[in-house]
Design an enzyme around this catalytic site. Structure first.
Site, PDB file in Angstrom:
ATOM      1  N   LYS A  86       0.750  -1.456   0.013  1.00 27.10           N
ATOM      2  CA  LYS A  86      -0.002  -0.008  -0.033  1.00 27.10           C
ATOM      3  C   LYS A  86       1.056   1.102  -0.030  1.00 27.10           C
ATOM      4  O   LYS A  86       1.997   1.276   0.638  1.00 27.10           O
ATOM      5  CB  LYS A  86      -1.030  -0.003   1.233  1.00 27.10           C
ATOM      6  CG  LYS A  86      -1.860   0.927   1.174  1.00 27.10           C
ATOM      7  CD  LYS A  86      -3.036   0.987   2.555  1.00 27.10           C
ATOM      8  CE  LYS A  86      -4.001   2.095   2.480  1.00 27.10           C
ATOM      9  NZ  LYS A  86      -4.838   1.788   3.814  1.00 27.10           N
ATOM     10  N   SER A 161     -10.038   2.122   2.740  1.00 22.86           N
ATOM     11  CA  SER A 161      -8.952   2.705   1.815  1.00 22.86           C
ATOM     12  C   SER A 161      -8.166   1.787   1.119  1.00 22.86           C
ATOM     13  O   SER A 161      -7.470   2.296  -0.050  1.00 22.86           O
ATOM     14  CB  SER A 161      -8.171   3.630   2.883  1.00 22.86           C
ATOM     15  OG  SER A 161      -7.344   3.170   3.492  1.00 22.86           O
ATOM     16  N   SER A 185      -9.767  -0.303   6.790  1.00 23.52           N
ATOM     17  CA  SER A 185      -9.469  -0.348   5.641  1.00 23.52           C
ATOM     18  C   SER A 185      -8.575  -1.692   5.032  1.00 23.52           C
ATOM     19  O   SER A 185      -8.259  -1.741   4.008  1.00 23.52           O
ATOM     20  CB  SER A 185      -8.250   0.810   5.584  1.00 23.52           C
ATOM     21  OG  SER A 185      -9.295   2.041   5.362  1.00 23.52           O
TER      22      SER A 185
HETATM   23  N1  GLN Z   1     -13.115   4.180   5.829  1.00 25.48           N
HETATM   24  C1  GLN Z   1     -12.566   4.517   7.113  1.00 25.48           C
HETATM   25  C2  GLN Z   1     -12.267   6.040   7.095  1.00 25.48           C
HETATM   26  O1  GLN Z   1     -12.471   6.622   6.043  1.00 25.48           O
HETATM   27  C3  GLN Z   1     -11.631   3.820   7.517  1.00 25.48           C
HETATM   28  C4  GLN Z   1     -10.256   4.156   7.013  1.00 25.48           C
HETATM   29  C5  GLN Z   1      -8.903   3.193   7.352  1.00 25.48           C
HETATM   30  O2  GLN Z   1      -9.108   2.175   8.114  1.00 25.48           O
HETATM   31  N2  GLN Z   1      -7.815   3.987   6.985  1.00 25.48           N
HETATM   32  O3  GLN Z   1     -11.832   6.495   8.069  1.00 25.48           O
END
Ligand code: GLN
Length: 495
Positions: A86, A161, A185
């Site tokens: 990532k 994400s 994410s």
């Molecule tokens: N979707 C969640 C957010 O927007 C989680 C993001 C993540 O785990 N990086 O914060």
């Protein structure tokens, strides 16, 4: 249109099988790495999983792994098996953008600890995967660079994400991947792509060189197509790191042993709790049906299942969306046009403050700006106790719900997401409905505990992937692997 879900003889193998064949010198790491690079070249134009592909560097690392193995000196159990990383982990030989224009073209002067551990384990890095900007989002649509498509249905989101890592796995562009999980994410993209993703116990995977979103929530973790592959990767990346002040100096549980033991399929004596608050209204019928059949399979394996009440989970979303933006507003202050990446308006006619404002306005996307503003407001004098302070109290209550539940059960389970993957574009203009997609994953991050998403088949109503979330107490990550592997074996292949 090419088939996004068709593998070749090499790319279709699990990481464990690839590692075995490379160690036995039936396949070379160079061959395996090249096969995945070819797959990326063939298919990623359609899927958009990678922001950067490092072919030369990956092949050089593969050659080094082959040489070490030939010399009888394999650096790890996964030596020679390539990976997708990532784009939030720093790498000295590739750009790190975090999906943001503000870091376009930036190359870090140092490797993240996770990156360094992959290199030391002889794992070639294929490239850096797409993500929502600074890991804020649930669909990877907040990337400043490109859309990533779900290999199961290219009109749908790959989750977020870490949608790039999940899409790379599900389309056989990589046998392993690394994600980060701040609010889901890793698990949520795993769920919607029928792959496996684990959020390890907070403090067990180093955050050094992981560009911060919300420091008290962020945790790197392993992603794979099987539970065993994910465990093998977990073992490589976990461990104490003095360069991360929140890293804990404890022994990492034997996750690989647990995955192997679990595959035998006996869960006699295991106590499982179904979280009452993470099901019911608002959940897709096909998701609930898949969850019920997973419960039945776990019972058939010998586990006992009871319903567990976690009353404060209903407040997790509200608390998370105060704590996360507060930490974001502080962490992202470092992107000030002076130290990293983009600089706008530096033409001699603007003051330093103006350059900073122009750069941040041009470099950050709308979701990042929204969260910086919410966080700055929540932390401002006079509001701190009402917002941030209150959210921290809720966080403690949620941790308390978990602690109470784990007095009676070994793990908790729920669906990973309330629905299967939605259409690209469907929620981009509705942040709240986007946030609600992470309802089931947020409590674990707030509590700092461990969880996995393991595929639980395709929903009967729309034929799209569904994930089963397994949650365990802090430092009991091995339970995820034991139960996940047992369930995976009972469930059988998907699709
Ligand atoms: N979707 C969640 C957010 O927007 C989680 C993001 C993540 O785990 N990086 O914060």
């Amino acid at each position: 249109m090419s088939d996004t879900r068709t593998a070749t003889d090499i790319t279709g193998l699990s990481a464990a099988d690839l590692a075995g064949k490379i160690a036995a010198r039936e396949l070379s790491s160079v061959e395996v790495t090249r096969a995945h690079l070819d797959r990326i070249a063939e298919i990623d134009g359609e899927l958009g999983a990678f922001l950067h592909v490092g072919s030369d560097e990956a092949l050089a690392a593969a050659q080094a792994a082959d040489d070490a193995i030939a010399a009888g000196d394999a650096p790890s159990a996964l030596a020679g098996v390539p990976i997708a990383l990532k784009d939030v982990f720093t790498t000295v030989d590739a750009p790190t953008t975090c999906g943001s224009k503000i870091l376009e073209g930036w190359v870090s002067p140092y490797d993240a600890t996770v990156t360094a551990k992959l290199r030391a384990a002889g794992i070639p890095i294929l490239g850096k995967t797409n993500m929502d900007e600074f890991a804020m989002g649930s669909s990877t649509e907040n990337s400043a660079y490109q859309v990533t498509r779900n290999p199961w249905d290219t009109t749908r989101i790959p989750g977020g994400s870490g949608g790039g890592s999940a899409a790379a796995l599900a389309s056989y562009q990589a046998p392993l991947a690394i994600g980060t999980d701040t609010g889901g994410s890793i698990r949520q993209p795993a769920s919607v792509t029928a792959t496996v993703g684990v959020k390890p116990t907070y403090g067990t995977v180093s955050r050094y060189g992981l560009v911060a979103c919300a420091s008290s929530l962020d945790q790197g973790g392993p992603c794979g197509r099987t539970v065993l592959d994910t465990a093998l990767l977990h073992e490589v990346i976990a461990g104490h790191d003095p360069r991360d002040s929140t890293s804990i100096d404890v022994a990492i549980p034997d996750v690989v042993g647990a995955a192997r033991a679990g595959a035998a399929g006996d869960l006699t004596g295991v106590r499982i709790g179904v979280v009452k608050q993470l099901q019911g209204e608002g959940y897709q019928a096909g998701v609930l049906e898949s969850f019920q059949s997973a419960c039945k399979q776990l019972t058939d394996l010998g586990a006992t299942i009871v319903e567990v009440d976690c009353p404060h989970f209903s407040y997790a979303l509200g608390a998370y969306y105060l704590i996360l933006p507060s930490e974001v507003s502080s962490n992202l202050a470092r992107f000030d046009a002076m130290r990293y990446g983009l600089r706008v308006g530096d033409d001699g006619t603007h003051s330093a403050d103006e350059v900073m404002a122009l750069t941040r306005d041009a470099g950050f996307g709308p979701e990042v700006k929204r969260r910086i503003m919410i966080g700055t407001y929540a932390l401002s004098s006079g509001y701190y106790d009402a917002f941030y302070g209150q959210a921290q109290k809720v966080r403690t209550l949620i941790a308390g719900d978990f602690a109470k539940a784990y007095q009676d059960v070994d793990v908790l389970i729920s669906p990973t997401t309330p629905t299967t993957p939605f259409k690209l574009g469907e929620k981009v203009d509705d942040p709240l409905s986007m946030y609600l997609f992470d309802l089931c994953t947020l409590p674990v991050n707030l509590a700092g505990t461990a969880a996995m998403s393991v595929p639980s088949g395709l929903a009967s109503d729309d034929g799209l992937p569904v994930g089963l979330q397994i949650m365990a107490p802090a430092l009991a990550d091995d339970r995820l692997y034991r139960i996940g592997a047992a369930y995976e074996a009972a469930r059988g292949p998907i699709g």
